[in-house]
Design a protein around this motif. Structure first.
Motif, PDB file in Angstrom:
ATOM      1  N   SER A 110     -48.608 -55.425   8.107  1.00 17.32           N
ATOM      2  CA  SER A 110     -49.174 -55.897   9.322  1.00 17.32           C
ATOM      3  C   SER A 110     -50.435 -54.922   9.789  1.00 17.32           C
ATOM      4  CB  SER A 110     -48.230 -55.805  10.709  1.00 17.32           C
ATOM      5  OG  SER A 110     -47.099 -56.508  10.372  1.00 17.32           O
ATOM      6  N   VAL A 111     -50.136 -53.507   9.434  1.00 19.54           N
ATOM      7  CA  VAL A 111     -51.328 -52.532   9.663  1.00 19.54           C
ATOM      8  C   VAL A 111     -52.590 -52.976   8.759  1.00 19.54           C
ATOM      9  CG1 VAL A 111     -51.822 -50.082   9.320  1.00 19.54           C
ATOM     10  CG2 VAL A 111     -49.797 -50.496  10.505  1.00 19.54           C
ATOM     11  N   LEU A 112     -52.330 -53.240   7.470  1.00 20.25           N
ATOM     12  CA  LEU A 112     -53.435 -53.588   6.653  1.00 20.25           C
ATOM     13  C   LEU A 112     -54.055 -54.899   6.868  1.00 20.25           C
ATOM     14  CD1 LEU A 112     -51.282 -52.644   3.195  1.00 20.25           C
ATOM     15  CD2 LEU A 112     -53.217 -51.158   4.352  1.00 20.25           C
ATOM     16  N   LYS A 113     -53.434 -55.927   7.273  1.00 17.03           N
ATOM     17  CA  LYS A 113     -54.068 -57.081   7.621  1.00 17.03           C
ATOM     18  C   LYS A 113     -54.808 -56.709   8.848  1.00 17.03           C
ATOM     19  CE  LYS A 113     -54.479 -59.584   5.413  1.00 17.03           C
ATOM     20  NZ  LYS A 113     -55.471 -59.376   4.038  1.00 17.03           N
ATOM     21  N   SER A 114     -54.301 -55.929   9.765  1.00 17.44           N
ATOM     22  CA  SER A 114     -55.016 -55.703  11.047  1.00 17.44           C
ATOM     23  C   SER A 114     -56.439 -54.874  10.882  1.00 17.44           C
ATOM     24  CB  SER A 114     -54.167 -54.724  11.957  1.00 17.44           C
ATOM     25  OG  SER A 114     -55.066 -54.483  13.038  1.00 17.44           O
ATOM     26  N   VAL A 115     -56.202 -54.097  10.091  1.00 16.55           N
ATOM     27  CA  VAL A 115     -57.465 -53.344   9.206  1.00 16.55           C
ATOM     28  C   VAL A 115     -58.722 -54.641   8.840  1.00 16.55           C
ATOM     29  CG1 VAL A 115     -58.395 -51.664   7.719  1.00 16.55           C
ATOM     30  CG2 VAL A 115     -56.279 -51.252   8.598  1.00 16.55           C
ATOM     31  N   SER A 116     -58.187 -55.370   8.024  1.00 17.32           N
ATOM     32  CA  SER A 116     -59.177 -56.243   7.432  1.00 17.32           C
ATOM     33  C   SER A 116     -59.784 -57.160   8.708  1.00 17.32           C
ATOM     34  CB  SER A 116     -58.151 -57.492   6.649  1.00 17.32           C
ATOM     35  OG  SER A 116     -57.784 -56.561   5.718  1.00 17.32           O
ATOM     36  N   MET A 117     -58.837 -57.601   9.565  1.00 19.84           N
ATOM     37  CA  MET A 117     -59.267 -58.456  10.859  1.00 19.84           C
ATOM     38  C   MET A 117     -60.306 -57.625  11.682  1.00 19.84           C
ATOM     39  SD  MET A 117     -56.770 -60.342  13.835  1.00 19.84           S
ATOM     40  CE  MET A 117     -55.928 -61.183  12.382  1.00 19.84           C
ATOM     41  N   ALA A 118     -59.857 -56.394  11.853  1.00 21.30           N
ATOM     42  CA  ALA A 118     -60.887 -55.619  12.699  1.00 21.30           C
ATOM     43  C   ALA A 118     -62.146 -55.211  11.928  1.00 21.30           C
ATOM     44  CB  ALA A 118     -60.061 -54.173  13.222  1.00 21.30           C
ATOM     45  N   ASP A 187     -39.623 -60.797  19.311  1.00 23.69           N
ATOM     46  CA  ASP A 187     -39.789 -60.433  20.935  1.00 23.69           C
ATOM     47  C   ASP A 187     -41.034 -61.147  21.487  1.00 23.69           C
ATOM     48  OD1 ASP A 187     -40.126 -59.460  23.579  1.00 23.69           O
ATOM     49  OD2 ASP A 187     -38.892 -57.669  22.976  1.00 23.69           O
ATOM     50  N   PRO A 188     -41.074 -62.303  22.467  1.00 25.73           N
ATOM     51  CA  PRO A 188     -41.965 -62.722  23.016  1.00 25.73           C
ATOM     52  C   PRO A 188     -43.184 -61.735  23.695  1.00 25.73           C
ATOM     53  CG  PRO A 188     -40.178 -63.381  24.073  1.00 25.73           C
ATOM     54  CD  PRO A 188     -39.764 -62.584  22.930  1.00 25.73           C
ATOM     55  N   TYR A 189     -42.440 -60.762  24.495  1.00 23.78           N
ATOM     56  CA  TYR A 189     -43.434 -59.913  24.974  1.00 23.78           C
ATOM     57  C   TYR A 189     -44.425 -58.997  23.884  1.00 23.78           C
ATOM     58  CZ  TYR A 189     -40.785 -60.857  29.202  1.00 23.78           C
ATOM     59  OH  TYR A 189     -40.167 -61.542  30.180  1.00 23.78           O
ATOM     60  N   PHE A 190     -43.619 -58.852  22.763  1.00 20.98           N
ATOM     61  CA  PHE A 190     -44.200 -58.065  21.617  1.00 20.98           C
ATOM     62  C   PHE A 190     -45.283 -58.901  21.058  1.00 20.98           C
ATOM     63  CE2 PHE A 190     -44.470 -56.279  17.036  1.00 20.98           C
ATOM     64  CZ  PHE A 190     -45.387 -55.086  17.501  1.00 20.98           C
ATOM     65  N   THR A 191     -45.193 -60.276  21.026  1.00 24.80           N
ATOM     66  CA  THR A 191     -46.030 -61.243  20.472  1.00 24.80           C
ATOM     67  C   THR A 191     -47.126 -61.257  21.518  1.00 24.80           C
ATOM     68  OG1 THR A 191     -44.247 -62.545  19.475  1.00 24.80           O
ATOM     69  CG2 THR A 191     -46.339 -63.544  19.724  1.00 24.80           C
ATOM     70  N   LEU A 192     -46.937 -61.460  22.757  1.00 20.37           N
ATOM     71  CA  LEU A 192     -48.242 -61.385  23.790  1.00 20.37           C
ATOM     72  C   LEU A 192     -48.896 -60.023  23.490  1.00 20.37           C
ATOM     73  CD1 LEU A 192     -49.649 -62.714  26.257  1.00 20.37           C
ATOM     74  CD2 LEU A 192     -47.582 -61.801  27.612  1.00 20.37           C
ATOM     75  N   PHE A 193     -48.098 -58.900  23.253  1.00 22.63           N
ATOM     76  CA  PHE A 193     -49.016 -57.788  23.304  1.00 22.63           C
ATOM     77  C   PHE A 193     -49.869 -57.735  21.957  1.00 22.63           C
ATOM     78  CE2 PHE A 193     -48.961 -53.408  21.156  1.00 22.63           C
ATOM     79  CZ  PHE A 193     -49.532 -52.999  22.281  1.00 22.63           C
ATOM     80  N   ILE A 194     -49.452 -58.229  20.703  1.00 22.10           N
ATOM     81  CA  ILE A 194     -50.267 -58.315  19.731  1.00 22.10           C
ATOM     82  C   ILE A 194     -51.714 -59.485  19.626  1.00 22.10           C
ATOM     83  CG2 ILE A 194     -50.204 -58.900  16.953  1.00 22.10           C
ATOM     84  CD1 ILE A 194     -48.919 -56.454  17.782  1.00 22.10           C
ATOM     85  N   LEU A 198     -55.200 -57.309  19.754  1.00 21.19           N
ATOM     86  CA  LEU A 198     -55.615 -57.693  18.359  1.00 21.19           C
ATOM     87  C   LEU A 198     -56.210 -59.213  18.121  1.00 21.19           C
ATOM     88  CD1 LEU A 198     -56.124 -56.493  15.411  1.00 21.19           C
ATOM     89  CD2 LEU A 198     -53.868 -57.550  14.829  1.00 21.19           C
ATOM     90  N   TYR A 199     -55.307 -60.251  17.905  1.00 23.39           N
ATOM     91  CA  TYR A 199     -55.873 -61.320  17.682  1.00 23.39           C
ATOM     92  C   TYR A 199     -56.988 -62.064  18.548  1.00 23.39           C
ATOM     93  CZ  TYR A 199     -51.616 -61.656  14.880  1.00 23.39           C
ATOM     94  OH  TYR A 199     -50.689 -61.401  13.853  1.00 23.39           O
ATOM     95  N   ALA A 200     -56.743 -62.063  19.815  1.00 19.87           N
ATOM     96  CA  ALA A 200     -57.637 -62.788  20.874  1.00 19.87           C
ATOM     97  C   ALA A 200     -59.055 -61.753  20.731  1.00 19.87           C
ATOM     98  CB  ALA A 200     -56.995 -62.741  22.151  1.00 19.87           C
ATOM     99  N   PRO A 201     -58.754 -60.542  20.993  1.00 13.26           N
ATOM    100  CA  PRO A 201     -60.163 -59.742  20.887  1.00 13.26           C
ATOM    101  C   PRO A 201     -61.081 -59.969  19.746  1.00 13.26           C
ATOM    102  CG  PRO A 201     -58.713 -58.387  21.975  1.00 13.26           C
ATOM    103  CD  PRO A 201     -57.792 -59.731  21.239  1.00 13.26           C
TER     104      PRO A 201
END
Length: 348
Positions: A110-118, A187-194, A198-201
């Motif tokens: 997850s961290v590695l793919k977040s690096v790619s997305m960012a 967890d739906p709250y954790f999904t909303l947090f991600i 990350l995803y939306a911005p």
């Protein structure tokens, strides 16, 4: 002991895609083939990209090369991390408990793919600044600031997924492990947090910047062509349409970004549906996850096919390798011929 190795009561190993399970092989055939195939492609492709960047100095003239190389290193680590589920599916013993391995593996990917997305978002911002503020670009975007930005990307990605150890599944499902599929809830709250962090911005930044980039390029192209037509009509010569100089490079980066979100969209949709308890399917989880991970190989393919400077660097690298192999073969042949001549001299 790894519960995925123990299997169910029938003695079969835990397989999400059990359609390819064979009694004689006694492991999840289709899953192993998919993961190992992707692992080989991702590792080999990104190693080539990294070597080409080091062998082609012209590629480093673009500041976006910093982010492209960051993505290449992150994607390479994704391929290396795929070794963990491969060994698990092949029944290699794992020292740590399956729950801990599952959580660590999910967090790392997850961290590695977040690096790619960012990194893709930062690339779009970099191109936006280059086109909107070309005169002050070199003062705004400096190597020192780029290094700080890359370090921030890695730190932010590590922090944003850190709650996954307590809140539930992060933005990756390691469902090849039975504990991940059966006991690790989303967890739906954790999904909303991600999504919010990350995803939306990242998606908003990419859409905003590239929309304005192509709008500005289209305007520049129109102005350049009008000037050429006006001056050519005065000289009595026909003017040819000239594209915006930055548009071609922006198109390469736009293709990389588009493929990234196309491959990740099925997984993001499934991730949202599962966390909201609307739909849950293990096969869909596996397929959407590894479709998203396949993007780690697609980046290097798109860049190699679209960027002319990269193609020249790749040819230079392959030419150097071929020349080295040729020199070794010639040296080997010459040493062999000398040994034969000396051998013949001894027998005379």
């Amino acid at each position: 002991m790894n519960s995925s190795l123990v299997g169910n009561q029938s003695g079969r190993p835990f397989c999400l895609l059990a359609i390819s399970y064979l009694e004689t092989i006694n492991f999840c055939l289709l899953e192993v083939v998919i993961i190992v195939f992707l692992m080989v492609l991702i590792i080999s492709g990104n190693i080539i990209v990294i070597f080409v960047f080091h062998c082609a100095p012209l590629l480093n003239h673009h500041t976006t090369s910093y982010f492209i190389q960051t993505m290449a290193y992150a994607d390479l680590l994704v391929g290396v991390s795929c070794l963990v589920p491969s060994l698990s599916l092949l029944h290699y013993p794992i020292v740590l408990s399956e729950s801990l391995v599952c959580q660590i593996f999910g967090y790392v990917v997850s961290v590695l793919k977040s690096v790619s997305m960012a990194s893709l978002a930062c690339i779009s911002i970099d191109r936006y600044i280059a086109i909107t503020k070309p005169l002050t670009y070199n003062t705004l975007v400096t190597p020192w600031r780029l290094r700080i930005c890359i370090l921030t990307i890695w730190l932010y990605s590590c922090l944003v997924f850190l709650p996954s150890f307590h809140w539930g599944k992060p933005g990756y499902h390691g469902d090849v492990f039975q504990w991940c599929a059966s006991s690790w809830d989303t967890d739906p709250y954790f999904t909303l947090f991600i999504v919010v962090m990350l995803y939306a911005p990242a998606a908003f930044i990419v859409c905003f910047t590239y929309f304005n980039i192509f709008r500005i390029c289209q305007q520049h192209t129109k102005e350049i062509n009008e000037r050429r037509v006006r001056f050519s009509s005065q000289d009595g010569e026909a003017g040819e349409a000239q594209p915006c100089p930055d548009k071609r490079y922006a198109m390469v980066l736009f293709r990389i970004t588009s493929v990234f979100y196309i491959l990740w969209l099925p997984y993001i949709i499934y991730f949202l549906l599962e966390s909201s308890n609307v739909y849950s399917n293990r096969v869909a989880s596996f397929l959407t996850t590894w479709l998203a991970i396949s993007n780690s190989f697609c980046n290097c393919v798109i860049y190699s096919l679209s960027n002319s400077v990269f193609q020249k660097g790749l040819k230079r690298l392959s030419g150097a390798i071929c020349a080295s192999c040729t020199r070794q073969r010639v040296a080997k042949d010459s040493s062999t011929s000398r040994s034969k001549r000396s051998s013949n001299g001894c027998h005379v």
